[in-house]
Scaffold this active site. Structure first.
Site, PDB file in Angstrom:
ATOM      1  CG  ASP A  38      -1.457 -13.844  -3.792  1.00  0.00           C
ATOM      2  OD1 ASP A  38      -0.568 -12.979  -3.721  1.00  0.00           O
ATOM      3  OD2 ASP A  38      -2.614 -13.602  -4.201  1.00  0.00           O
ATOM      4  CE1 TYR A  43      -8.150 -11.846  -5.125  1.00  0.00           C
ATOM      5  CE2 TYR A  43      -6.695 -13.464  -4.138  1.00  0.00           C
ATOM      6  CZ  TYR A  43      -6.911 -12.450  -5.042  1.00  0.00           C
ATOM      7  OH  TYR A  43      -5.890 -12.067  -5.868  1.00  0.00           O
ATOM      8  CE  LYS A  68      -2.899 -10.129  -4.210  1.00  0.00           C
ATOM      9  NZ  LYS A  68      -3.586 -11.373  -3.842  1.00  0.00           N
ATOM     10  CG  HIS A 101      -6.200  -6.215  -4.563  1.00  0.00           C
ATOM     11  ND1 HIS A 101      -7.051  -7.165  -4.050  1.00  0.00           N
ATOM     12  CD2 HIS A 101      -5.807  -6.705  -5.768  1.00  0.00           C
ATOM     13  CE1 HIS A 101      -7.163  -8.170  -4.899  1.00  0.00           C
ATOM     14  NE2 HIS A 101      -6.416  -7.902  -5.946  1.00  0.00           N
TER      15      HIS A 101
END
Length: 271
Positions: A38, A43, A68, A101
């Site tokens: 994931d 990120y 996401k 997200h």
């Protein structure tokens, strides 16, 4: 709508992991048997995630990769173009699951627009499945009602013993959605809780394993983040741990509405 089970029951979360740390984490997890990774645009590790996947040597079709779309990429064609950029960074032709997200802050971008574009990405083969993350009950209902929303398979939300989110979990599951629970270890806080420690002793496991088993026994996918192979191995083993009804009730009683992920652009949460 039938209950969805396309998502592997445990995955490796990569939030806050960068550079060599995220690569090492993914490689050890894949060696141990994880097949679900994931990540997210926010990120800033999609390049390293892709490198680790390739260097692992595991065939792409055996893996389940989630990314996401960030809330600043919801307007117009941005969901599509940003996902194409994510695929370039990952070095993949497709991902298995793409999530929105966060819902558009203050509904600035209509849900009909970005859910529609997300489904367009699915139709184009950029992603096998689509989903949402951090959506409230009302937002889940809205997302499912707009064109393309019928293809949504999951709502990824914060779930741990101190924020059980049971009403939202039930709401999603009643709608036929799988629920994915992030931060299942409450950023390590579960290790310090006396109730979880006592239950762990009776099973000769760790409090972290108890917390993961508690989430999983609700039919919720868990995506703990871990860089240490011994913790990753323990997380996998937690999927076989069975808690008693009494133990589950004790853990349920720990719910205090303690929300860790609560940015200023978050929706107004369900009570």
């Amino acid at each position: 709508m039938p209950q969805n089970t396309v998502i592997p029951p445990i995955g490796l979360g990569t939030f806050r992991l960068k550079g060599q740390d995220v690569k090492d984490s993914i490689k050890s997890a894949l060696e141990l048997g994880y097949r679900h990774i994931d990540t997210a645009q926010m990120y800033e590790n999609e390049v390293e995630v892709g490198e680790a996947i390739r260097e692992s040597g595991i065939p792409r079709e055996e893996l389940f990769v989630t990314t996401k779309i960030w809330h600043e990429q919801l307007e117009g064609d941005a969901p599509l173009t940003s996902l194409e950029e994510s695929l370039k960074k990952l070095g993949l032709d497709y991902v298995d699951l793409t999530l929105i997200h966060w819902p558009s802050p203050n509904n600035a971008v209509p849900m009909k627009s970005y859910i529609g574009k997300l489904n367009e990405a699915r139709e184009k083969g950029l992603t096998n499945h689509i989903g949402i993350s951090n959506f409230t009950m009302a937002q889940v209902d809205k997302a499912l009602s707009v064109p393309g929303g019928e293809h949504i398979v999951t709502n990824q939300i914060e779930v741990h013993p101190f924020l059980s989110n049971k009403k939202l979990i039930k709401h999603c599951q009643d709608k036929g959605l799988q629920v994915t629970g992030y931060m299942p270890l409450a950023v390590g806080k579960v290790m310090e809780d006396p109730v979880l420690q006592d239950i762990a002793k009776t099973h000769d496991v760790t409090p972290a394993q108890v917390a993961l088993a508690w989430v999983a026994q609700q039919g919720v996918v868990v995506i703990p983040s871990s860089t240490k192979p011994e913790h990753q191995k323990a997380n996998l083993a937690a999927m076989d741990l069975e808690l008693s009804v009494e133990q589950i009730q004790k853990i349920d009683a720990l719910d205090a509405g303690e929300r860790i992920a609560n940015p200023d652009f978050a929706p107004v949460w369900d009570e």
